[in-house]
Write an enzyme that holds these catalytic residues in place. Structure first.
Site, short mmCIF file in Angstrom:
data_model
loop_
_atom_site.label_atom_id
_atom_site.label_comp_id
_atom_site.label_asym_id
_atom_site.label_seq_id
_atom_site.Cartn_x
_atom_site.Cartn_y
_atom_site.Cartn_z
N CYS A 173 -1.56 -7.13 -29.89
CA CYS A 173 -0.89 -7.64 -31.10
C CYS A 173 -1.79 -7.45 -32.32
CB CYS A 173 -0.44 -9.09 -30.90
SG CYS A 173 0.77 -9.64 -32.14
N HIS A 206 2.57 -8.91 -25.86
CA HIS A 206 1.59 -9.86 -25.33
C HIS A 206 1.60 -9.87 -23.79
CE1 HIS A 206 0.18 -12.00 -28.97
NE2 HIS A 206 1.37 -11.68 -29.45
N GLU A 263 -0.51 -11.23 -21.95
CA GLU A 263 -1.08 -12.50 -21.49
C GLU A 263 -0.05 -13.63 -21.49
OE1 GLU A 263 -1.62 -12.96 -25.97
OE2 GLU A 263 -1.27 -11.38 -24.49
#
Length: 227
Positions: free
Chosen positions: A94, A183, A185
């Site tokens: 990002c 993302h 994660e």
């Protein structure tokens, strides 16, 4: 065992952290099970110190923009460019993806199409399908997104690996540096917390419907295998 430094580019919003924990915990969730040692460095501190005792970097997301003017960001940009030139493997996520483009003299702007928030569909390019970063990914997959800025021009010697209707979603610089706009994660709980927060802030959520984003987590294993 490989050592990965996660360059943490800002605190987790207290609203988000109270619901789903800290940014460092999210990364630990997926990196701790891989064959690597993980270190965290808070680069948003003006006093951060880097010892260059690692095998690769991951640069996190941030509430900041790559074109902001902060002392810590100026310092980190100089270190980042030096590290790129030293051929260290780097994965930007990002904000980290956008920051790599910025220091390599590409272009990052506020997306005229608006925010991209939610469970987005991402399509690999032909070169993305062939990239080891996306090993075992389908040509089209779903991933978590929450960002307002977007890469509109890639630097020289960069290859576009993925895209969607909102813009460039992944790129590669030479053979060591990678960026992803989404993302990996995030799990669904984290994404839903961001959707709720963006809604409360009157930000349009393009893709609120929950989807399976588990394939996106494989980015971490694929990146580490490239080191």
């Amino acid at each position: 065992m490989k050592t990965i430094t996660v360059m943490v580019a800002g605190n987790t919003s207290s609203i988000i952290e109270n619901k789903v924990g800290s940014k460092k915990n999210w990364y630990n969730q997926y990196l701790s099970g891989l064959n690597c040692k993980i270190k965290f460095l808070d680069i948003y501190s003006n006093t951060f110190s880097y010892d260059d005792n690692d095998d690769g970097w991951i640069i996190t997301g941030s509430e900041c923009s790559a074109y902001d003017e902060f002392d810590w960001l100026d310092s980190f940009k100089k270190l980042l460019l030096k590290t790129i030139n030293n051929n260290k493997p780097i994965l930007g996520i990002c904000f980290g993806h956008q920051l790599l483009v910025d220091v390599l003299r590409g272009q990052v702007i506020k997306n005229p199409k608006g925010w991209e928030v939610g469970y987005s569909s991402v399509s690999l390019t032909k070169l993305g399908i062939e990239s080891p970063l996306f090993y075992d990914f389908p040509k089209v997959f779903d991933a978590a997104e929450t960002h307002q800025d977007i890469v509109v021009k890639l630097p020289n010697e960069c290859t576009k690996l993925a895209e969607n209707k909102m813009g460039i979603q992944s790129f590669q610089y030479k053979n060591k540096v990678f960026g992803v706009q989404f993302h990996p994660e995030f799990d669904n709980q984290i994404m839903d917390a961001y959707i709720d927060m963006r809604n409360r802030n009157n930000i349009d959520v393009l893709y609120p419907q929950s989807k399976d984003i588990s394939i996106s987590h494989s980015i971490f294993n694929n990146f580490i295998n490239l080191i």
